[in-house]
Design an enzyme around this catalytic site. Structure first.
Site, PDB file in Angstrom:
ATOM      1  N   PRO A 112      30.180  97.388  26.170  1.00  0.00           N
ATOM      2  CA  PRO A 112      30.574  98.141  24.647  1.00  0.00           C
ATOM      3  C   PRO A 112      30.450  97.368  23.546  1.00  0.00           C
ATOM      4  O   PRO A 112      29.802  97.418  22.570  1.00  0.00           O
ATOM      5  CB  PRO A 112      31.787  99.001  24.861  1.00  0.00           C
ATOM      6  CG  PRO A 112      32.540  98.290  26.160  1.00  0.00           C
ATOM      7  CD  PRO A 112      31.397  97.836  26.858  1.00  0.00           C
TER       8      PRO A 112
ATOM      9  N   PRO B  64      41.423  45.577  36.426  1.00  0.00           N
ATOM     10  CA  PRO B  64      42.702  44.731  36.738  1.00  0.00           C
ATOM     11  C   PRO B  64      43.516  44.762  38.048  1.00  0.00           C
ATOM     12  O   PRO B  64      44.469  44.328  38.393  1.00  0.00           O
ATOM     13  CB  PRO B  64      43.614  45.052  35.569  1.00  0.00           C
ATOM     14  CG  PRO B  64      43.397  46.442  35.339  1.00  0.00           C
ATOM     15  CD  PRO B  64      41.781  46.772  35.470  1.00  0.00           C
TER      16      PRO B  64
ATOM     17  N   ASP C 237      36.446  38.384  45.269  1.00  0.00           N
ATOM     18  CA  ASP C 237      37.332  37.264  44.965  1.00  0.00           C
ATOM     19  C   ASP C 237      38.618  37.619  45.554  1.00  0.00           C
ATOM     20  O   ASP C 237      39.135  38.740  45.682  1.00  0.00           O
ATOM     21  CB  ASP C 237      37.236  37.231  43.387  1.00  0.00           C
ATOM     22  CG  ASP C 237      36.178  36.636  43.001  1.00  0.00           C
ATOM     23  OD1 ASP C 237      35.436  35.759  43.668  1.00  0.00           O
ATOM     24  OD2 ASP C 237      35.580  36.646  41.747  1.00  0.00           O
TER      25      ASP C 237
ATOM     26  N   LYS D 123      38.004  30.713  46.721  1.00  0.00           N
ATOM     27  CA  LYS D 123      38.319  29.193  47.003  1.00  0.00           C
ATOM     28  C   LYS D 123      38.968  28.772  48.260  1.00  0.00           C
ATOM     29  O   LYS D 123      40.074  29.351  48.436  1.00  0.00           O
ATOM     30  CB  LYS D 123      39.071  28.553  45.735  1.00  0.00           C
ATOM     31  CG  LYS D 123      39.137  27.014  45.524  1.00  0.00           C
ATOM     32  CD  LYS D 123      39.281  26.624  44.075  1.00  0.00           C
ATOM     33  CE  LYS D 123      39.317  25.136  43.967  1.00  0.00           C
ATOM     34  NZ  LYS D 123      40.649  24.702  44.766  1.00  0.00           N
TER      35      LYS D 123
ATOM     36  N   GLY E   4      37.326  40.533  39.392  1.00  0.00           N
ATOM     37  CA  GLY E   4      38.515  41.006  38.952  1.00  0.00           C
ATOM     38  C   GLY E   4      38.239  41.218  37.480  1.00  0.00           C
ATOM     39  O   GLY E   4      37.368  40.598  36.946  1.00  0.00           O
ATOM     40  N   GLY E   5      38.495  42.414  36.964  1.00  0.00           N
ATOM     41  CA  GLY E   5      38.451  42.461  35.547  1.00  0.00           C
ATOM     42  C   GLY E   5      36.950  42.771  35.463  1.00  0.00           C
ATOM     43  O   GLY E   5      36.363  43.479  35.857  1.00  0.00           O
TER      44      GLY E   5
ATOM     45  N   ILE F 231      33.815  38.014  31.802  1.00  0.00           N
ATOM     46  CA  ILE F 231      34.906  37.533  30.913  1.00  0.00           C
ATOM     47  C   ILE F 231      35.668  36.453  31.690  1.00  0.00           C
ATOM     48  O   ILE F 231      36.370  36.979  32.718  1.00  0.00           O
ATOM     49  CB  ILE F 231      35.742  38.670  30.234  1.00  0.00           C
ATOM     50  CG1 ILE F 231      34.829  39.302  29.197  1.00  0.00           C
ATOM     51  CG2 ILE F 231      37.243  37.992  29.505  1.00  0.00           C
ATOM     52  CD1 ILE F 231      35.654  40.272  28.402  1.00  0.00           C
TER      53      ILE F 231
ATOM     54  N   THR G 155      38.420  44.614  31.554  1.00  0.00           N
ATOM     55  CA  THR G 155      39.056  43.244  31.528  1.00  0.00           C
ATOM     56  C   THR G 155      40.609  43.439  31.502  1.00  0.00           C
ATOM     57  O   THR G 155      41.183  44.278  30.803  1.00  0.00           O
ATOM     58  CB  THR G 155      38.327  42.564  30.821  1.00  0.00           C
ATOM     59  OG1 THR G 155      38.735  40.926  30.640  1.00  0.00           O
ATOM     60  CG2 THR G 155      39.049  42.922  29.165  1.00  0.00           C
TER      61      THR G 155
ATOM     62  N   MET H 196      44.819  33.038  32.241  1.00  0.00           N
ATOM     63  CA  MET H 196      45.127  31.948  32.720  1.00  0.00           C
ATOM     64  C   MET H 196      46.166  30.915  32.129  1.00  0.00           C
ATOM     65  O   MET H 196      46.043  29.880  32.269  1.00  0.00           O
ATOM     66  CB  MET H 196      43.775  31.208  33.248  1.00  0.00           C
ATOM     67  CG  MET H 196      42.935  31.901  33.935  1.00  0.00           C
ATOM     68  SD  MET H 196      41.104  31.029  34.190  1.00  0.00           S
ATOM     69  CE  MET H 196      40.268  31.752  32.684  1.00  0.00           C
TER      70      MET H 196
ATOM     71  N   GLY I  59      49.508  43.257  35.118  1.00  0.00           N
ATOM     72  CA  GLY I  59      49.026  44.326  34.487  1.00  0.00           C
ATOM     73  C   GLY I  59      48.558  45.385  35.054  1.00  0.00           C
ATOM     74  O   GLY I  59      47.807  45.221  36.007  1.00  0.00           O
TER      75      GLY I  59
END
Ligand code: SAH
Length: 471
Positions: free
Chosen positions: A43, A225, A248, A270, A302-303, A307, A332, A384, A413
């Site tokens: 309707p 992160p 890594d 490393k 990472g990140g 960067i 990052t 770092m 973080g």
């Protein structure tokens, strides 16, 4: 199996929709997208349906449901908020042996509309047989995230060349390899960049080649992160498709567990006694070796890889060796740490720019341009830096940053064990050692850092600002 799945071709076929509200409008839109002719009975119409009717895109019958509305229709959908009307539509359709869907009423319905993932011409349809729509929706979201939007155009392109592909690759095995290469190689990559003409050329070139080179390639992926929730959909897809993952040390197990089960996982961090150059050379060699063997290599960092991640060097090496690559950005550390510490990196009243700086300098004596970092209206984010806090704080003050400039040091973080320490620049090294802050940690310097005391919401917050105020 309670329901028989089928895909209906509704193009130019009449479908009756009963109802004039938002639900009816949603069903109508979906039917129109599939090319159906829609007769809509109600309707009154809401604004969206009224617009469709006035544009002539649907046929509108104003009034209360009549059996004749079903004449010539192939399907019916009852989408009113009146159970009585819905039941009458269902009954009338049943008498005519027509399939009917009553929205949200599996008992009255003789067909159900699945949740779909649309990569036309590929369509994935999901149904919980009406018993658990929420689960079906969850599943749909998962599948939606797994396939990128290039899949549709790729299927369409493959369909157009199907005969030609069969002609050029008569052997079934060779044909399979060709299709694999289509999915994983440059054609799909070009479609992901929305360059369909070049993709088609690449397909033609591949078809004319006597045989198919292995489809190996490298995807350089930023893993963020640490919180797996901060992976991008593209990163997740790359992990799903990887044959081998070169990762890594900082990459956590939670992220790796999202990768394809049978993907090979190689920790390329490393090694004891190895210098950085040797590590990097080893990684370069591994990427090229596996890509040349036709494997899909994910280089996981990472990140963000660009960067302080040596991503640039890795791509230069791949380019020099003719290995195709793609790059997936990651969140990052500066962005993730700031977000989880409640620190807006720019703020109209505090900072107009952001510097990302490495505190770990190259042996050739390159150091940050301290004088350029001194003016107060910019936020500094040091990577770092944990082992350099004393000289860092001293240099900044020597070059004119006031001793009471706020800092925030964010340890781990975005991870469950995150700690944020705030304070004044002159107290940086002392407070960090008092609270035993360890790597990985990111240092934010500038007046925005003090906002963490007000806006913090995640993890442990240590306000070292108050402690250092003169009494
Ligand atoms: N490519 C990475 C940075 C690698 S350099 C990125 O884009 O984030 C490593 C430095 O990053 C660490 O020393 C630390 O300063 C910072 N970092 C990385 N992850 C971090 C985290 N979860 N919390 C705090 N800092 C982090």
């Amino acid at each position: 199996m309670k329901l028989f799945p089928l895909f209906a071709d509704l193009s130019q076929r009449l479908v009756l929709v009963v109802g004039g509200g938002a639900v009816a409008a949603r069903k109508t839109q979906a039917l129109l997208e599939a090319g159906a002719r829609v007769r809509l009975g109600a309707p009154e119409l809401n604004a969206e349906l009224a617009a469709l009717a006035s544009e002539g895109r649907i046929e509108h019958i104003a009034g209360y449901f009549q059996d004749e509305w079903l004449d010539d229709a192939w399907l019916a959908v009852a989408a009113t908020d009146d159970d009585g009307v819905n039941a009458r539509v269902a009954a009338a359709a049943g008498v005519r042996r027509m399939l009917v869907n009553v929205v949200d009423d599996p008992a009255l319905s003789s067909f159900q509309v699945p949740s779909i993932v649309d990569r036309s011409p590929l369509i994935v349809a999901i149904s919980s047989s009406g018993v658990a729509p929420v689960l079906a929706r969850r599943l749909r979201e998962r599948i939606e995230s797994m396939f990128d939007h290039a899949l549709g155009p790729l299927a369409e392109l493959a369909a157009r060349y199907r005969a030609r592909i069969r002609e050029r690759r008569p052997d079934l095995g060779a044909r399979r390899r060709f299709y694999d290469r289509l999915m994983d190689g440059p054609v799909a990559a070009l479609l992901r960049q929305a360059r369909p003409a070049e993709a088609e050329q690449a397909l033609q070139a591949a078809l004319e080649a006597p045989q198919d080179p292995p489809a190996g390639s490298v995807v350089l992926v930023g893993a963020g992160p640490g919180d797996p929730g901060l992976l991008t959909l593209k990163a997740l897809r790359a992990l799903n498709e990887a044959d081998i993952i070169l990762y890594d040390r900082l990459i956590g197990g939670e992220i790796l567990s999202l990768a394809r089960r049978d993907a090979e996982r190689v920790d390329v961090g490393k090694r004891p006694g190895e210098d950085h150059a040797a590590t990097q050379a080893r990684i370069h060699a591994l990427m090229v070796e596996h890509a040349r063997r036709g494997r899909r290599v994910v280089r996981l960092k990472g990140g963000d890889a660009f960067i302080f991640g040596r991503g640039g060097e890795e791509l230069q090496y791949l380019r020099a060796h003719g290995v195709p690559y793609e790059v997936v950005p990651g969140v990052t550390a500066a962005l993730a740490c700031a977000a989880h510490a409640g620190i807006p990196l720019t703020h109209r009243e505090h900072a107009q720019s952001l510097h990302l700086i490495t505190a770990h300098c190259r042996d050739d004596g390159q150091t940050p341009d301290w004088a350029a970092l001194a003016p107060g209206n910019q936020t500094l984010a040091f990577y770092m830096g944990v082992s350099q806090l004393e000289p860092l704080s001293r240099r900044l003050r020597e070059h004119g940053r006031p001793a009471d400039t706020p800092f925030a040091l964010v340890e781990n973080g975005s991870r469950p064990d995150q700690r944020v320490l705030t304070g004044r620049l002159e107290d940086l090294a002392g407070l960090a050692s008092k609270h035993a802050i360890r790597a990985p940690a990111l240092l934010i310097v500038g007046s925005v850092a003090a906002l963490a005391n007000e806006l913090h919401w995640y993890g442990e917050h240590i306000d070292g600002m108050a402690a250092a105020l003169p009494t």
